[in-house]
Design an enzyme around this catalytic site. Sequence first.
Site, PDB file in Angstrom:
ATOM      1  CB  THR A  93      -0.877   0.036   1.259  1.00 50.97           C
ATOM      2  OG1 THR A  93      -1.669  -1.151   1.296  1.00 50.97           O
ATOM      3  CG2 THR A  93      -1.796   1.256   1.256  1.00 50.97           C
ATOM      4  CE  LYS A 168      -5.115  -0.934   1.624  1.00 55.09           C
ATOM      5  NZ  LYS A 168      -5.628  -2.049   2.355  1.00 55.09           N
ATOM      6  CE  LYS A 243       1.667   2.474   4.122  1.00 59.07           C
ATOM      7  NZ  LYS A 243       2.044   1.131   3.727  1.00 59.07           N
TER       8      LYS A 243
HETATM    9  P1  NAD Z   1       5.784  -5.950   7.366  1.00 64.94           P
HETATM   10  O1  NAD Z   1       6.555  -4.843   7.977  1.00 64.94           O
HETATM   11  O2  NAD Z   1       5.401  -7.123   8.202  1.00 64.94           O
HETATM   12  O3  NAD Z   1       6.572  -6.521   6.070  1.00 64.94           O
HETATM   13  C1  NAD Z   1       7.341  -5.731   5.206  1.00 64.94           C
HETATM   14  C2  NAD Z   1       8.624  -6.503   4.944  1.00 64.94           C
HETATM   15  O4  NAD Z   1       9.400  -5.827   3.951  1.00 64.94           O
HETATM   16  C3  NAD Z   1       9.517  -6.628   6.185  1.00 64.94           C
HETATM   17  O5  NAD Z   1       9.713  -7.992   6.484  1.00 64.94           O
HETATM   18  C4  NAD Z   1      10.827  -5.930   5.770  1.00 64.94           C
HETATM   19  O6  NAD Z   1      11.985  -6.556   6.285  1.00 64.94           O
HETATM   20  C5  NAD Z   1      10.753  -6.083   4.260  1.00 64.94           C
HETATM   21  N1  NAD Z   1      11.607  -5.136   3.531  1.00 64.94           N
HETATM   22  C6  NAD Z   1      11.702  -3.784   3.659  1.00 64.94           C
HETATM   23  N2  NAD Z   1      12.575  -3.275   2.777  1.00 64.94           N
HETATM   24  C7  NAD Z   1      13.058  -4.330   2.064  1.00 64.94           C
HETATM   25  C8  NAD Z   1      13.993  -4.453   1.012  1.00 64.94           C
HETATM   26  N3  NAD Z   1      14.652  -3.399   0.499  1.00 64.94           N
HETATM   27  N4  NAD Z   1      14.243  -5.690   0.520  1.00 64.94           N
HETATM   28  C9  NAD Z   1      13.611  -6.778   1.016  1.00 64.94           C
HETATM   29  N5  NAD Z   1      12.709  -6.725   2.032  1.00 64.94           N
HETATM   30  C10 NAD Z   1      12.444  -5.513   2.550  1.00 64.94           C
HETATM   31  O7  NAD Z   1       4.470  -5.277   6.728  1.00 64.94           O
HETATM   32  P2  NAD Z   1       3.135  -6.020   6.235  1.00 64.94           P
HETATM   33  O8  NAD Z   1       2.119  -5.977   7.322  1.00 64.94           O
HETATM   34  O9  NAD Z   1       3.499  -7.298   5.581  1.00 64.94           O
HETATM   35  O10 NAD Z   1       2.629  -4.948   5.158  1.00 64.94           O
HETATM   36  C11 NAD Z   1       3.218  -4.864   3.864  1.00 64.94           C
HETATM   37  C12 NAD Z   1       2.393  -3.890   3.034  1.00 64.94           C
HETATM   38  O11 NAD Z   1       1.034  -4.350   2.967  1.00 64.94           O
HETATM   39  C13 NAD Z   1       2.337  -2.470   3.611  1.00 64.94           C
HETATM   40  O12 NAD Z   1       2.394  -1.561   2.553  1.00 64.94           O
HETATM   41  C14 NAD Z   1       0.976  -2.426   4.332  1.00 64.94           C
HETATM   42  O13 NAD Z   1       0.439  -1.124   4.408  1.00 64.94           O
HETATM   43  C15 NAD Z   1       0.152  -3.327   3.419  1.00 64.94           C
HETATM   44  N6  NAD Z   1      -1.012  -3.975   4.074  1.00 64.94           N
HETATM   45  C16 NAD Z   1      -0.899  -4.528   5.305  1.00 64.94           C
HETATM   46  C17 NAD Z   1      -2.022  -5.128   5.893  1.00 64.94           C
HETATM   47  C18 NAD Z   1      -1.924  -5.756   7.261  1.00 64.94           C
HETATM   48  O14 NAD Z   1      -2.978  -6.041   7.848  1.00 64.94           O
HETATM   49  N7  NAD Z   1      -0.726  -6.009   7.781  1.00 64.94           N
HETATM   50  C19 NAD Z   1      -3.242  -5.170   5.189  1.00 64.94           C
HETATM   51  C20 NAD Z   1      -3.310  -4.625   3.902  1.00 64.94           C
HETATM   52  C21 NAD Z   1      -2.182  -4.024   3.340  1.00 64.94           C
END
Ligand code: NAD
Length: 294
Positions: A93, A168, A243
Amino acid sequence: MTTIAFIGLGNMGGPMAANLVKAGHTVQGFDLMPENLALAADYGITTMRDARSALEGAEVVVTMLPAGKHVLSVYEEITPWVASGALMIDCSTIDVESARKAHDIASRHGLLSIDAPVSGGTGGAAAGTLTFMAGGSTDSYSKAEPILQPMAGKIVHCGDPGAGQAAKICNNMILGISMIGVAEAFVLAEKLGLSHQSLFDVASTSSGQCWSLTTYCPVPGPVPNSPANRDYRPGFAAALMLKDLKLSQEAAQAAGAVTPLGAEATQLYALFNALGNGGTDFSGIIQFLRGKGE
Ligand code: NAD
């Protein structure tokens, strides 16, 4: 079956990639956090030492990263090495402007691309029932659709590059505003001596009906599995709601849209977060409205 590079194996990316493995794809994954890589290996994902090695033989690259700056930096780093004609799918997102920049980077390197953010949370990621909102050309979308299928309950092609992110943030602006509205109504009912169940029974079958009430009710009781019944453990954390609301306000400002309730909801969630509630489910905003914000 397809070889897929999957970058960002966190709370969402890990279980999403696992569903691609279950569907028979070869998934080569990378994450900066060793503990997430270890979990991914348990799901059957082939873990790689860096993003570039995950691209070996990949026809599709999926990213699931925290924010726009991470997506753009990974796109700048890897697109020169992605096989020509391959498809880039960004499920993070992020702001609409960064999403459009990511499409531009991909197209500069002769790659197809879609933005495909999701709704449905970690539960939907594990169950393979996420809603995907996709933005990009018809060609990119038709190539992406069968890849998204094992992770999806529903997939909507919303339009041109960036349209998925636009859908979204509009959806989540409705959600933030409607949750505050429902929470205010329960707080008022408490003051008026009306029981939670009575308000629920009336509003859930009247014009006040909405998802924040009937699926995610912010008081314990009427909807037994809503986060209110487990002391507001997320679910969908208030930090993530903030966010998304901020993204909606940046977009509103850039596009000249008038969104006064979106702005107010952003401020209320900012206060709720500032009081140390970022890890609380976003429906916990009701505690703040009762004057018990921390
Ligand atoms: P998270 O923080 O658990 O996962 C993100 C991952 O990206 C982390 O493990 C981090 O180490 C990795 N990362 C960051 N930079 C990197 C790089 N350069 N190379 C490789 N890995 C890298 O977050 P999440 O909850 O999985 O959310 C991910 C996305 O999905 C976000 O944009 C969030 O807004 C969206 N989202 C989350 C939810 C939810 O309920 N958690 C729901 C819908 C959308």
